[in-house]
Design an enzyme around this catalytic site. Structure first.
Site, PDB file in Angstrom:
ATOM      1  N   ASP A  66      65.361 -43.124  72.001  1.00  0.00           N
ATOM      2  CA  ASP A  66      65.505 -43.388  73.439  1.00  0.00           C
ATOM      3  C   ASP A  66      65.963 -42.105  74.125  1.00  0.00           C
ATOM      4  OD1 ASP A  66      65.742 -44.663  75.857  1.00  0.00           O
ATOM      5  OD2 ASP A  66      67.598 -45.738  75.363  1.00  0.00           O
TER       6      ASP A  66
HETATM    7  C1  SPV Z   1      67.872 -49.973  77.745  1.00  0.00           C
HETATM    8  O1  SPV Z   1      67.705 -51.132  77.380  1.00  0.00           O
HETATM    9  O2  SPV Z   1      67.105 -49.080  77.470  1.00  0.00           O
HETATM   10  C2  SPV Z   1      69.029 -49.635  78.550  1.00  0.00           C
HETATM   11  C3  SPV Z   1      70.245 -50.397  78.390  1.00  0.00           C
HETATM   12  O3  SPV Z   1      68.972 -48.666  79.246  1.00  0.00           O
HETATM   13  S1  SPV Z   1      71.188 -49.584  77.240  1.00  0.00           S
HETATM   14  O4  SPV Z   1      70.448 -49.492  76.029  1.00  0.00           O
HETATM   15  O5  SPV Z   1      72.370 -50.381  77.138  1.00  0.00           O
HETATM   16  O6  SPV Z   1      71.499 -48.263  77.765  1.00  0.00           O
HETATM   17 MG    MG Z   2      67.488 -47.440  78.869  1.00  0.00          MG
END
Ligand code: SPV
Ligand code: MG
Length: 552
Positions: A66
């Site tokens: 991510d």
């Molecule tokens: C996501 O689901 O990608 C988010 C929420 O941004 S978190 O993972 O809590 O950052």
């Molecule tokens: Mg996110």
């Protein structure tokens, strides 16, 4: 022109409108994470009124981190599938907006084109890091710079109801409530449609404190991943607008997929898994397979596949001991029975539905993927009755396409079938112009007289059958029918009835197929002729078997 009648129902609302309604409903609403078309569909079916296309899960389903490792256009591609699969609004987790104000403008325009209702951008820098990884080290964007992203995004949207949610990461980065409120205020002033206040604590303390101070200046969204134990009632009473279950579809799938993979790796069979996984039918349902089937009915031309009947009941006594144990059609030529060569020609022309009429030693006629009909009276009947047997059986079956008829001892090149298929006529026969050869050999043959003899002009002129049979005088013969006939789907009922009628007459017990052709002509039907030269072989004698070897 007829007007479309008023259904009495309201027009379906735009997805952007529906997202606004969730944001402003005054109730606590919920979004479910989805990361591809099928998860989105499952979420909608479960009753969710909106979906969260989360950055974490969208990247994870691609197998990457991510951290903007998947490009924004790869995210966009997946969003299109999700929007197509559902009717509920989708809020995209747009990370930081993938750059500066200019990237946000372009993103907003592209999202609107793909039917996405809203985007959430967070006040960090590209490339971002997930909030739950070393949040304290994460650098926040300058407030003014982030506001430029919000303003540019709002100016870019074509649909007034498209929403831009701004995510405040002050708590994540360890700055506290004051910074969070300052930022929220600035983003609100820049045009933000709602604040997503994020926290990595395992209690809702930070988000509750923020909500209390922020009150109702704009809708507030939360992601309770870490404070999951908080009763939903607490969140509802605090007045949050939307709670996002941000990663649970992917997490559920991961657990199930790991169990499934480990079990299969260990057990090497499917038995213990079958009852624990969705059926293939369920996949089809989620994909909407039945809608496609209905559409095929509506749109595709009804094309019933062609069939063939091969008349192969007779023994072929002239072949001597070769046919002691099997009928002529099973005599091998180049390692394959004659029947196999015939089936190969049909298959090559796309004809798979083939019925073989057996008689002598039926058990020896056993090639796979063929249908069989037996003529028990083969010894004292002939072609006509065998064909009648096959047509009666076929008439009990499903809808019919064109029908090809040929003999179990006649092999031919596939192009002869294609020549028959090309003529748009109910009855078409293949006629060999090289007929004198068979006369010289003194064997029985199905001679024909046609509307004109073969010449270079018959290439473009319509030639029809006038008479068929062994009794034609030499000066009348234009060729030899090679025993291959095509009956079109529309001619089949008439043909079947005629064969039945002729077969029922006692004097026709040993009737031949050319009688049917003759009778068709006599009754005013047109039997079209395709002239060809050679490229077929009627195997009647041992010499023919040898010749067939070089032919095949
Ligand atoms: C996501 O689901 O990608 C988010 C929420 O941004 S978190 O993972 O809590 O950052
Ligand atoms: Mg996110």
């Amino acid at each position: 022109m007829s007007a479309i009648p008023d259904s009495g129902f309201e027009q379906p609302q735009k997805k952007t409108t529906r997202f606004r309604q969730l944001l402003d409903s005054g109730e606590l609403e919920f979004l479910l994470e989805a990361h591809n078309g099928i998860t989105a569909k499952i979420g909608e079916e479960a009753g969710f009124k909106g979906l969260w296309a989360g950055g974490l899960c969208m990247s994870a389903q691609y197998g990457v981190r991510d951290s903007n490792e998947a490009s924004w256009t790869q995210v966009l591609e997946m969003l299109e599938f999700m929007a197509d699969a559902t009717s509920v609004p989708i809020l995209l987790d747009g990370d930081t907006g993938y750059g500066n104000f200019n990237n946000v403008r372009r993103l907003v325009r592209k999202l609107e084109q793909r039917g996405i209702a809203a985007v959430c951008i967070e006040d960090k820098l590209y490339p971002k890091t997930n909030s739950f990884i070393d949040g304290n080290k994460q650098q926040l964007a300058e407030i003014d710079e982030f506001c430029s992203r919000i303003k540019a995004g709002k100016d870019a949207q074509a649909d007034d109801e498209f929403a831009i949610i701004t995510r405040v990461e002050a708590f994540i980065a360890g700055w506290g409530l004051g910074e969070a409120l300052k930022r929220a205020e600035a983003y609100h002033a820049a045009g933000s449609d709602g604040i997503l206040i994020h926290s990595a604590l395992n209690t809702p303390a930070e988000v509750l404190a923020f909500k209390q101070e922020w009150a109702d200046r704009s809708p507030v969204l939360i992601v309770p991943t870490k404070y999951y134990a908080t009763p939903t009632e607490v969140l509802r009473e605090a007045g949050f607008s939307i709670a996002i279950w941000a990663n649970h579809m992917l997490r559920a799938a991961i657990t199930t997929m790991q169990e499934c993979a480990e079990t299969l790796a260990r057990e090497q069979n499917l038995r213990s898994i079958e009852d624990r996984v969705a059926s293939v039918k369920e996949i089809f349902r989620l994909q909407g397979a039945s809608e496609l089937q209905a559409a095929e009915e509506r749109y595709l031309p009804k094309d019933t596949p062609a069939q063939a009947i091969i008349l192969a009941a007779s023994r072929g006594a002239a072949l001597g001991t070769l046919t002691d144990e099997r009928p002529k059609t099973m005599v091998e030529v180049r390692g394959q029975p004659l029947l196999g060569h015939i089936v190969t020609a049909y298959n090559a022309s796309g004809i798979k539905d083939i019925t073989v009429v057996r008689g002598y030693r039926p058990e020896a006629v056993n090639l796979p993927a063929l249908k069989y009909v037996d003529n028990p009276d083969f010894a004292d009947t002939s072609e006509l009755l065998s064909l009648d047997c096959a047509l009666k059986t076929a008439a009990e079956g499903e809808a019919h396409g064109d029908l090809y008829i040929s003999f179990g001892d006649v092999i031919f090149k596939r192009y002869i079938l294609d020549g028959l298929a090309e003529l748009a006529a109910d009855f078409v026969i293949a006629v060999d112009t090289d007929w004198s050869e068979s006369v010289n050999r003194g064997r029985a043959a199905d001679y024909v007289r046609c509307s004109e003899p073969y010449s270079r002009h018959t290439f473009y002129r319509e030639v029809n059958l006038e008479a068929a049979g062994e009794k034609l005088g030499d000066d009348e013969i234009h060729g030899e029918w090679m025993g291959v006939l095509r009956v079109s789907a529309s001619g089949l009922a008439l043909f079947t009835a005629l064969v039945g009628e002729l077969a029922a007459q006692p004097e026709n017990r040993c009737g031949k197929l050319h009688q049917v052709l003759d009778e068709l002509v006599r009754r005013g039907q047109t039997v079209r002729v395709v002239y060809t030269t050679g490229h077929w072989l009627d195997v009647d004698s041992l010499d023919d078997v040898l010749a067939a070897g070089s032919f095949a």
